[in-house]
Design a protein around this motif. Structure first.
Motif: not given
Ligand SMILES: Cc1cc2nc3c(=O)[nH]c(=O)nc-3n(C[C@H](O)[C@H](O)[C@H](O)COP(=O)(O)O)c2cc1C
Length: 351
Positions: A13, A17, A20, A68, A98-99, A128, A153, A190, A192, A219, A222, A264-265, A287-288
């Protein structure tokens, strides 16, 4: 789940971050640049009357925007969730945590998600989990944060690129179908960041899914993030894999099914939010952008970013002659470039 796995999840996690933030400026394309909203030089509107209000999941929002799913599961992420929830409350936006897999496996981390509900008791908050999570655990995730809905997700490519990731994706549809029967709140399926195709959307609609977050390409990436997380960094073969957000939105919209669509994205501006809404999104997820603003510049700067997005969205609506979100549906559009190519080859019905 043992402690070793939990520690690994936590490191992952925090890696996500950090990466990102590192990749924030290297944006790829959502293809929203291939959509033009037609300018109206005499809109006969007052900027102060442009209205972004909407109702979603039975609650009122100041604008159709979702902060998000990003995080939870550790001390630093608790602070992030607290800040994001304060922003959701202040600006009247929806939010997803988040998850929650970490919290389902380790009770001591539950508070890092619950903080979002504490900071925004009356707002729309989404739970989530992975789409492969057994329904009993989904119900616990919903209860944990008194969620108004739950996101399931889909992150097949991300899992495949993680050495510790899942390899068996069989049974996903059956599991979602069971969750749909048992879950007391709306269920949102959803992606991702690799997009939802027509074929996938049809499979999901067939089992009763009514809320789809298309999570398109352009965006947060991953495939790239996971390849860089590995030591030594892996090949980046899949860094361009996925359906661009604008194309995915049109794929799903052109099915003309009674779906709530979240786009999203890679959304970075109010102009892009407006384009996504015009192409058929009921909500727009980000999100980002929010995460990088918060981490690099702080909560106040994130608040200014959100105010500016809303300002840009209103400017765009005024320039199109749309006083509210309903008017926006009638605004004329022109497609070009790769997106037009996509529409033609995939024989999408767009208005
Ligand atoms: C650091 C980070 C962590 C994320 N974690 C999750 C997650 O736990 N669950 C999930 O469904 N999506 C997660 N996402 C995906 C986002 O919700 C979103 O779908 C994706 O980032 C695309 O939106 P963006 O381009 O605005 O970032 C995460 C995104 C980021 C940036």
């Amino acid at each position: 789940m043992n402690k070793f796995n939990n520690d690994k999840r936590l490191t992952r996690k925090l890696d996500h971050i950090k990466l990102t933030l590192d990749l924030a400026d290297k944006n790829t394309s959502t293809r929203f640049e291939d959509v033009k909203l037609v300018h109206q030089a005499v809109p006969e509107l007052n900027f102060n009357e442009i209205n972004l209000n909407c109702t979603w999941l039975g609650k009122k929002l100041a604008a159709p925007i979702l902060i998000n799913a990003i995080t939870g599961g550790s001390e630093p992420t608790e602070e992030i969730n607290a800040s994001l929830a304060r922003m959701a409350r202040k600006h009247g936006l929806a939010m997803a945590v988040g998850s929650q897999t970490a919290a389902l496996n380790n009770k001591s981390t539950i508070k890092t998600y619950q903080i979002a509900r504490q900071e925004n008791p009356d707002g729309i908050l989404l739970a989530n989990v992975s789409a492969l999570t057994p329904y009993e655990q989904v119900l616990r995730a919903v209860e944990m944060i008194e969620a108004d809905g739950v996101q399931l997700h889909l992150n097949v490519l991300q899992e495949l690129l993680m050495p510790e990731g899942d390899r068996d994706f069989k049974g996903t549809l059956e599991n979602i179908a069971q969750i749909l029967v048992k879950c007391p709140v709306p269920v949102i399926v959803k992606e991702v960041g690799f997009g939802i195709s027509q074929e996938t959307a049809l499979k999901l609609i067939k089992i009763g899914v009514a809320y789809l977050d298309i999570g398109g390409y352009g965006g947060t990436n991953f495939a790239l993030i996971e390849s860089l997380r590995n030591h030594p960094p892996q090949e980046q073969t899949f860094k361009t894999w996925g359906i661009p957000t604008a194309a995915s939105l049109l794929e799903v919209k052109s099915l003309q099914k009674p779906l709530q669509i979240i786009a999203t994205g890679g959304i970075q501006t109010g102009l892009e939010i407006c384009k996504a809404l015009r192409l058929g999104a009921n909500m727009v997820g980000i999100a980002g952008l929010f995460l990088t603003r918060l981490m690099l510049k702080g909560e106040e700067e994130l608040s200014s970013t959100i105010s500016n997005l809303l300002r840009e969205l209103k400017i765009t609506m005024l320039l199109c002659g749309a006083r509210n979100l309903t008017d926006l549906n009638k605004v004329p559009l022109v497609f070009s470039g790769e997106l037009l190519n996509w529409i033609r080859q995939r024989k999408l019905k767009v208005d």
